[in-house]
Write an enzyme that holds these catalytic residues in place. Structure first.
Site, PDB file in Angstrom:
ATOM      1  N   CYS A   3       1.246  20.587 -17.214  1.00  0.00           N
ATOM      2  CA  CYS A   3       1.410  19.676 -18.307  1.00  0.00           C
ATOM      3  C   CYS A   3       2.021  20.174 -19.671  1.00  0.00           C
ATOM      4  O   CYS A   3       1.091  21.041 -19.893  1.00  0.00           O
ATOM      5  CB  CYS A   3       0.049  18.851 -18.294  1.00  0.00           C
ATOM      6  N   GLN A  21       1.033  -1.155  -0.108  1.00  0.00           N
ATOM      7  CA  GLN A  21       0.017   0.147  -0.140  1.00  0.00           C
ATOM      8  C   GLN A  21       0.923   1.170   0.037  1.00  0.00           C
ATOM      9  O   GLN A  21       0.277   2.324   0.033  1.00  0.00           O
ATOM     10  CB  GLN A  21      -1.046   0.263   1.298  1.00  0.00           C
ATOM     11  N   ASN A  22       2.222   1.049   0.195  1.00  0.00           N
ATOM     12  CA  ASN A  22       3.039   2.082   0.144  1.00  0.00           C
ATOM     13  C   ASN A  22       3.373   3.104  -1.065  1.00  0.00           C
ATOM     14  O   ASN A  22       3.463   2.236  -2.125  1.00  0.00           O
ATOM     15  CB  ASN A  22       4.469   1.754   0.978  1.00  0.00           C
ATOM     16  N   HIS A  33      -1.686   1.763  -4.040  1.00  0.00           N
ATOM     17  CA  HIS A  33      -2.014   3.143  -3.758  1.00  0.00           C
ATOM     18  C   HIS A  33      -0.991   4.204  -4.437  1.00  0.00           C
ATOM     19  O   HIS A  33      -0.940   5.263  -4.269  1.00  0.00           O
ATOM     20  CB  HIS A  33      -1.969   3.598  -2.156  1.00  0.00           C
ATOM     21  N   CYS A  43      -5.339  15.311 -18.144  1.00  0.00           N
ATOM     22  CA  CYS A  43      -5.343  14.408 -19.427  1.00  0.00           C
ATOM     23  C   CYS A  43      -4.511  13.010 -18.943  1.00  0.00           C
ATOM     24  O   CYS A  43      -4.645  12.184 -19.901  1.00  0.00           O
ATOM     25  CB  CYS A  43      -4.558  15.171 -20.590  1.00  0.00           C
TER      26      CYS A  43
HETATM   27  C1  BJW Z   1       4.687  -0.987  12.490  1.00  0.00           C
HETATM   28  C2  BJW Z   1       5.836  -0.751  12.867  1.00  0.00           C
HETATM   29  C3  BJW Z   1       7.174  -1.378  12.768  1.00  0.00           C
HETATM   30  C4  BJW Z   1       4.488   0.805  13.281  1.00  0.00           C
HETATM   31  N1  BJW Z   1       6.958  -2.565  12.299  1.00  0.00           N
HETATM   32  N2  BJW Z   1       4.656  -2.444  12.085  1.00  0.00           N
HETATM   33  C5  BJW Z   1     -16.215   2.552   5.351  1.00  0.00           C
HETATM   34  C6  BJW Z   1     -15.827   1.228   4.940  1.00  0.00           C
HETATM   35  C7  BJW Z   1     -15.005   0.659   4.059  1.00  0.00           C
HETATM   36  C8  BJW Z   1     -14.325   1.791   3.216  1.00  0.00           C
HETATM   37  C9  BJW Z   1     -14.655   2.801   3.329  1.00  0.00           C
HETATM   38  C10 BJW Z   1     -15.291   3.222   4.276  1.00  0.00           C
HETATM   39  N3  BJW Z   1     -15.427   4.839   4.626  1.00  0.00           N
HETATM   40  C11 BJW Z   1     -14.611   5.314   3.456  1.00  0.00           C
HETATM   41  C12 BJW Z   1     -14.101   4.024   2.768  1.00  0.00           C
HETATM   42  C13 BJW Z   1     -13.143   4.121   1.736  1.00  0.00           C
HETATM   43  C14 BJW Z   1     -11.990   4.303   1.995  1.00  0.00           C
HETATM   44  C15 BJW Z   1     -11.568   3.896   3.221  1.00  0.00           C
HETATM   45  O1  BJW Z   1     -11.027   2.759   3.444  1.00  0.00           O
HETATM   46  N4  BJW Z   1     -11.470   4.526   4.335  1.00  0.00           N
HETATM   47  C16 BJW Z   1     -11.224   4.114   5.696  1.00  0.00           C
HETATM   48  C17 BJW Z   1     -10.267   4.792   6.312  1.00  0.00           C
HETATM   49  C18 BJW Z   1     -12.649   3.847   6.698  1.00  0.00           C
HETATM   50  N5  BJW Z   1     -11.023   3.855   0.909  1.00  0.00           N
HETATM   51  C19 BJW Z   1     -11.049   4.609  -0.210  1.00  0.00           C
HETATM   52  O2  BJW Z   1     -11.457   5.754  -0.379  1.00  0.00           O
HETATM   53  C20 BJW Z   1     -10.196   3.929  -1.353  1.00  0.00           C
HETATM   54  N6  BJW Z   1     -10.970   4.059  -2.561  1.00  0.00           N
HETATM   55  C21 BJW Z   1     -12.140   3.625  -2.703  1.00  0.00           C
HETATM   56  O3  BJW Z   1     -12.752   2.934  -1.871  1.00  0.00           O
HETATM   57  O4  BJW Z   1     -12.758   3.778  -3.959  1.00  0.00           O
HETATM   58  C22 BJW Z   1     -14.023   3.464  -4.178  1.00  0.00           C
HETATM   59  C23 BJW Z   1     -14.279   3.875  -5.721  1.00  0.00           C
HETATM   60  C24 BJW Z   1     -14.648   2.640  -6.484  1.00  0.00           C
HETATM   61  C25 BJW Z   1     -14.986   2.877  -7.905  1.00  0.00           C
HETATM   62  C26 BJW Z   1     -14.724   4.038  -8.357  1.00  0.00           C
HETATM   63  C27 BJW Z   1     -14.284   5.263  -7.558  1.00  0.00           C
HETATM   64  C28 BJW Z   1     -14.071   5.074  -6.291  1.00  0.00           C
HETATM   65  C29 BJW Z   1      -8.664   4.495  -1.647  1.00  0.00           C
HETATM   66  C30 BJW Z   1      -8.109   4.406  -0.303  1.00  0.00           C
HETATM   67  C31 BJW Z   1      -6.627   5.152  -0.783  1.00  0.00           C
HETATM   68  C32 BJW Z   1      -5.967   5.367   0.656  1.00  0.00           C
HETATM   69  N7  BJW Z   1      -4.809   6.439   0.304  1.00  0.00           N
HETATM   70  C33 BJW Z   1      -3.927   6.745   1.418  1.00  0.00           C
HETATM   71  C34 BJW Z   1      -3.031   7.793   0.914  1.00  0.00           C
HETATM   72  C35 BJW Z   1      -2.128   7.599  -0.263  1.00  0.00           C
HETATM   73  C36 BJW Z   1      -1.377   8.970  -0.502  1.00  0.00           C
HETATM   74  C37 BJW Z   1      -0.439   9.426   0.672  1.00  0.00           C
HETATM   75  O5  BJW Z   1       0.395   8.563   1.005  1.00  0.00           O
HETATM   76  O6  BJW Z   1      -0.742  10.471   0.910  1.00  0.00           O
HETATM   77  O7  BJW Z   1      -3.057   5.414   1.352  1.00  0.00           O
HETATM   78  S1  BJW Z   1      -4.618   6.927   2.908  1.00  0.00           S
HETATM   79  C38 BJW Z   1      -3.011   5.938   3.865  1.00  0.00           C
HETATM   80  O8  BJW Z   1      -3.637   4.512   4.403  1.00  0.00           O
HETATM   81  C39 BJW Z   1      -2.234   5.211   2.673  1.00  0.00           C
HETATM   82  C40 BJW Z   1      -2.063   4.032   3.288  1.00  0.00           C
HETATM   83  O9  BJW Z   1      -1.425   3.071   2.148  1.00  0.00           O
HETATM   84  C41 BJW Z   1      -3.238   3.612   3.599  1.00  0.00           C
HETATM   85  C42 BJW Z   1      -3.104   2.250   4.633  1.00  0.00           C
HETATM   86  O10 BJW Z   1      -2.429   2.733   5.840  1.00  0.00           O
HETATM   87  P1  BJW Z   1      -1.436   1.719   6.356  1.00  0.00           P
HETATM   88  O11 BJW Z   1      -0.545   1.496   5.511  1.00  0.00           O
HETATM   89  O12 BJW Z   1      -2.221   0.549   6.963  1.00  0.00           O
HETATM   90  O13 BJW Z   1      -0.723   2.676   7.615  1.00  0.00           O
HETATM   91  P2  BJW Z   1      -1.274   2.950   9.361  1.00  0.00           P
HETATM   92  O14 BJW Z   1      -0.736   4.082   9.639  1.00  0.00           O
HETATM   93  O15 BJW Z   1      -2.798   2.662   9.264  1.00  0.00           O
HETATM   94  O16 BJW Z   1      -0.884   1.610   9.888  1.00  0.00           O
HETATM   95  C43 BJW Z   1       0.657   1.303  10.098  1.00  0.00           C
HETATM   96  C44 BJW Z   1       0.813   0.067  10.905  1.00  0.00           C
HETATM   97  O17 BJW Z   1       1.844  -0.071  10.990  1.00  0.00           O
HETATM   98  C45 BJW Z   1       0.038   0.001  12.570  1.00  0.00           C
HETATM   99  O18 BJW Z   1      -0.866  -0.954  12.517  1.00  0.00           O
HETATM  100  C46 BJW Z   1       1.276   0.160  13.096  1.00  0.00           C
HETATM  101  O19 BJW Z   1       1.049  -0.619  14.530  1.00  0.00           O
HETATM  102  C47 BJW Z   1       2.281  -0.591  12.497  1.00  0.00           C
HETATM  103  N8  BJW Z   1       3.772  -0.356  12.630  1.00  0.00           N
HETATM  104  N9  BJW Z   1       5.609   0.879  13.390  1.00  0.00           N
HETATM  105  C48 BJW Z   1       5.682  -3.047  11.708  1.00  0.00           C
HETATM  106  N10 BJW Z   1       8.286  -0.649  13.127  1.00  0.00           N
HETATM  107 ZN    ZN Z   2      -2.277  17.140 -19.642  1.00  0.00          ZN
END
Ligand code: BJW
Ligand code: ZN
Length: 269
Positions: free
Chosen positions: A166, A112-113, A130, A141
Site C-alpha cells: 500500500c 456472486q461473480n 462477493h 487500511c
Molecule cells: C451452469 C453452467 C452453464 C455449470 N450454465 N449453469 C452453514 C450454513 C450457512 C452458511 C454457512 C455455513 N457454514 C459456513 C457458512 C458461511 C459461508 C457459506 O455459505 N459456506 C457454505 C459453502 C456452507 N458463507 C460465508 O462465509 C459468507 N460470509 C458470511 O457468512 O459472513 C458472516 C459474517 C457476518 C458479519 C461479519 C462477519 C462475517 C461469505 C461467502 C463468500 C463466498 N466467496 C466465494 C469466493 C469468492 C472469491 C473467489 O472468487 O475466489 O464466492 S466462494 C464461491 O462460491 C464464490 C461464489 O461467488 C460462491 C457461489 O458459488 P456459485 O456461483 O454458486 O458457483 P458453484 O460452482 O457453486 O455453482 C455453479 C453452478 O453453475 C452449478 O450449479 C452448475 O450446475 C451450474 N453450471 N455450467 C448454467 N453453462
Molecule cells: Zn494501507
C-alpha cells in the site's frame, strides 16, 4: 419430468406461461453465479472436474487466514485468475441478460461473480455480492489499489507472486473479493435484499445455491410472492422452490428465453 421442469434448446421450448410472467413483470431481479461464466471458459467452483474447489483447497486460498499465512501464494493464484478473466469474453447468456433489461419494465442484476463479464456485455449497475477481482485494496487500511493493467501476464496457477504494498501504510494489497467468513459489502447486500423483496420475478442463473447469505435471495423473493425461475443444467437445492426449472446451459437457455419474450411482444394483440 415434473411439471415445473423444462429442457430448453430453443425459443420454442420456452413455456408460454413463463413468457407471460416475464411480459407482465413490474420488476425483475436476475441473480447469477459462476455457471453463467462457464461458457466463457471461467471455471465454476463446485461442479465438474475442472471446477476450482476440485483442483484447489478453498481453505488455503479463499480465507483471510490463508492470505495472512501465505500472501504470495494467494495473490499469485488471484492474479492467475484475473489474467484468465481478462482474456475471456462475455457469452450469449451475459448478452441476453443485458438485452432482457430492454424488454421488461425494470431489471436489477445481482451477481456472486467476481468477474466483469456482465459489465462488458453491457449491463449497467451490477451489484457484486462477493466483490470484484479487479478492485484490490489494502488489507490493513482499505485504500483502493489500481492494477497497472487489466490483463496481467499469466502467472502459473500455483506460482507465488508477492502482493504489492500500500502506498499509504505499506500494508499488503489483497484481492477485492469476499472470502469465507467475511461479511458481504453492506451496501450491496442491502440493495440486493431490497430488490429481492420488491421484485415480482427472480431469475437465478448458474448458481449451486449453496453459499450463504447470497443463496437466501431467491427464498426471500419467493416468500414475498415473486415467481422464481432457475436456469441450470443440473439440479440444485432450489429446484423444489422454483416455479420454473429451465435445464440447460445458460448460453443456450437465456438467448432462448429472450427470443421467446421478443416473439411474444412482437405478436399482434
Ligand atoms: C451452469 C453452467 C452453464 C455449470 N450454465 N449453469 C452453514 C450454513 C450457512 C452458511 C454457512 C455455513 N457454514 C459456513 C457458512 C458461511 C459461508 C457459506 O455459505 N459456506 C457454505 C459453502 C456452507 N458463507 C460465508 O462465509 C459468507 N460470509 C458470511 O457468512 O459472513 C458472516 C459474517 C457476518 C458479519 C461479519 C462477519 C462475517 C461469505 C461467502 C463468500 C463466498 N466467496 C466465494 C469466493 C469468492 C472469491 C473467489 O472468487 O475466489 O464466492 S466462494 C464461491 O462460491 C464464490 C461464489 O461467488 C460462491 C457461489 O458459488 P456459485 O456461483 O454458486 O458457483 P458453484 O460452482 O457453486 O455453482 C455453479 C453452478 O453453475 C452449478 O450449479 C452448475 O450446475 C451450474 N453450471 N455450467 C448454467 N453453462
Ligand atoms: Zn494501507
Amino acid at each position: 419430468m415434473s411439471d415445473n421442469l423444462f429442457s430448453i434448446r430453443s425459443a420454442t421450448d420456452v413455456p408460454a406461461a413463463l413468457t407471460h410472467v416475464l411480459a407482465g413483470a413490474r420488476h425483475v431481479v436476475v441473480f447469477t453465479g459462476a455457471g453463467i461464466s462457464a461458457e466463457s471458459g471461467i471455471p465454476t467452483f463446485r461442479d465438474g472436474k475442472g471446477s476450482l474447489w476440485k483442483q484447489f483447497d478453498a481453505k488455503t486460498l479463499a480465507t483471510p487466514e490463508a492470505f495472512r499465512e501465505n500472501p504470495a501464494m494467494v495473490w499469485g493464484w488471484y492474479e492467475y485468475r484475473r489474467a484468465a478473466i481478462g482474456q475471456a469474453q462475455p457469452n450469449g447468456a451475459h448478452l441476453a441478460v443485458a438485452q432482457l433489461a430492454r424488454h421488461v419494465a425494470k431489471l436489477d442484476l445481482i451477481t456472486q461473480n467476481v468477474d466483469d463479464l456482465h459489465e462488458r456485455a453491457g449491463s449497467p449497475d451490477v451489484t457484486h455480492l462477493h466483490g470484484r477481482l479487479d478492485r484490490a485494496r489494502c488489507q490493513d487500511c482499505g485504500l483502493g489499489w489500481e492494477h497497472a493493467c487489466t490483463t496481467p501476464d499469466m502467472p502459473r496457477d500455483d506460482a507465488p507472486v508477492p502482493p504489492p504494498r500500500c502506498t499509504r501504510c505499506g500494508g499488503p494489497i489483497r484481492p477485492g473479493v469476499v472470502w469465507f467468513g467475511e461479511a458481504l459489502p453492506q451496501h450491496d447486500w442491502l440493495r440486493a435484499m431490497q430488490a429481492a423483496e420488491q421484485c415480482d420475478v427472480l431469475i437465478s442463473i448458474g448458481t449451486s445455491s449453496m453459499v450463504y447469505p447470497a443463496a437466501e435471495l431467491p427464498h426471500r423473493a419467493r416468500t414475498q410472492g415473486a415467481r422464481v425461475i432457475q436456469v441450470n443444467p443440473a439440479p440444485t437445492p432450489m429446484d423444489a422452490v422454483c416455479d420454473f426449472n429451465l435445464r440447460g446451459d445458460a448460453g443456450v437457455v437465456m438467448p432462448a428465453v429472450l427470443a421467446a419474450l421478443q416473439a411474444r411482444q412482437r405478436a399482434p394483440g
